[in-house]
Scaffold this motif. Structure first.
Motif, mmCIF file in Angstrom:
data_model
loop_
_atom_site.group_PDB
_atom_site.id
_atom_site.type_symbol
_atom_site.label_atom_id
_atom_site.label_comp_id
_atom_site.label_asym_id
_atom_site.label_seq_id
_atom_site.Cartn_x
_atom_site.Cartn_y
_atom_site.Cartn_z
ATOM 1 N N LEU A 176 -10.948 31.068 -10.892
ATOM 2 C CA LEU A 176 -9.904 30.022 -10.770
ATOM 3 C C LEU A 176 -9.556 29.541 -11.998
ATOM 4 O O LEU A 176 -10.621 29.481 -12.775
ATOM 5 C CB LEU A 176 -10.242 28.868 -9.844
ATOM 6 N N LYS B 79 0.147 22.356 -12.557
ATOM 7 C CA LYS B 79 -0.107 21.087 -12.377
ATOM 8 C C LYS B 79 1.032 20.081 -12.085
ATOM 9 O O LYS B 79 0.864 18.920 -11.257
ATOM 10 C CB LYS B 79 -0.648 20.456 -13.772
ATOM 11 N N SER C 147 -4.608 22.265 -5.027
ATOM 12 C CA SER C 147 -3.944 22.641 -6.312
ATOM 13 C C SER C 147 -2.911 24.080 -5.919
ATOM 14 O O SER C 147 -3.094 24.785 -5.021
ATOM 15 C CB SER C 147 -5.087 23.227 -7.176
ATOM 16 N N SER D 209 -8.994 23.575 -11.131
ATOM 17 C CA SER D 209 -8.511 23.891 -9.903
ATOM 18 C C SER D 209 -9.328 23.308 -8.696
ATOM 19 O O SER D 209 -10.597 22.811 -9.081
ATOM 20 C CB SER D 209 -8.660 25.347 -9.543
ATOM 21 N N ASP D 210 -8.781 22.570 -7.609
ATOM 22 C CA ASP D 210 -9.362 22.087 -6.664
ATOM 23 C C ASP D 210 -8.780 22.124 -5.426
ATOM 24 O O ASP D 210 -7.642 22.871 -5.459
ATOM 25 C CB ASP D 210 -9.267 20.388 -7.152
ATOM 26 N N LEU E 271 -4.235 26.337 -2.789
ATOM 27 C CA LEU E 271 -5.649 26.560 -2.661
ATOM 28 C C LEU E 271 -6.103 25.492 -1.389
ATOM 29 O O LEU E 271 -6.060 24.393 -1.223
ATOM 30 C CB LEU E 271 -6.728 25.909 -3.938
ATOM 31 N N LEU F 95 -2.291 27.506 -13.277
ATOM 32 C CA LEU F 95 -2.116 26.353 -12.326
ATOM 33 C C LEU F 95 -1.229 25.800 -12.566
ATOM 34 O O LEU F 95 -0.720 25.208 -13.593
ATOM 35 C CB LEU F 95 -3.574 25.450 -12.857
ATOM 36 N N PHE G 297 -0.762 27.019 -7.398
ATOM 37 C CA PHE G 297 -0.517 28.181 -8.546
ATOM 38 C C PHE G 297 0.706 29.107 -8.636
ATOM 39 O O PHE G 297 1.114 29.107 -7.607
ATOM 40 C CB PHE G 297 -1.840 29.009 -8.179
ATOM 41 N N THR H 119 1.453 20.514 -8.441
ATOM 42 C CA THR H 119 0.285 19.799 -7.705
ATOM 43 C C THR H 119 0.418 18.292 -7.644
ATOM 44 O O THR H 119 0.195 17.516 -6.561
ATOM 45 C CB THR H 119 -1.206 20.104 -8.278
#
Length: 85
Positions: A31, A57, A39, A35-36, A5, A55, A41, A60
């Motif tokens: 999303l 994680k 992030s 999510s930010d 993102l 997502l 995916f 990220t």
């Protein structure tokens, strides 16, 4: 396939797909929760359309740690400004 993102533009999330050098737009409301910007995916592509599977994680957090480590190294090398105040 992975995407990151990159930014928000109004009600749209802009996701960059490095593998294919593509940029896709998804509505913010579509999303995954949490999510930010920056992030990662897991994505899938079916019939020319991308969908977010989940997502990522772990990826990220891993990339954020790499960035933080790099900033720490850069700050440690800095000896201040050479210009007089």
């Amino acid at each position: 396939m992975k995407g990151i993102l990159d930014r928000f533009e109004g009600n749209l999330a802009i996701i960059l797909i490095e593998e294919t050098k593509e940029e896709i737009q998804i509505k913010k409301e579509n999303l995954p929760e949490g999510s930010d910007v920056h992030s990662y995916f897991q994505l899938t592509k079916e019939e020319g359309t991308y969908s977010i599977v989940r997502l990522d994680k772990d990826q990220t957090e891993k990339e954020q740690q790499k960035s933080a480590d790099l900033m720490t190294k850069l700050r440690a090398k800095s000896s201040g400004s050479k210009w007089k105040k």
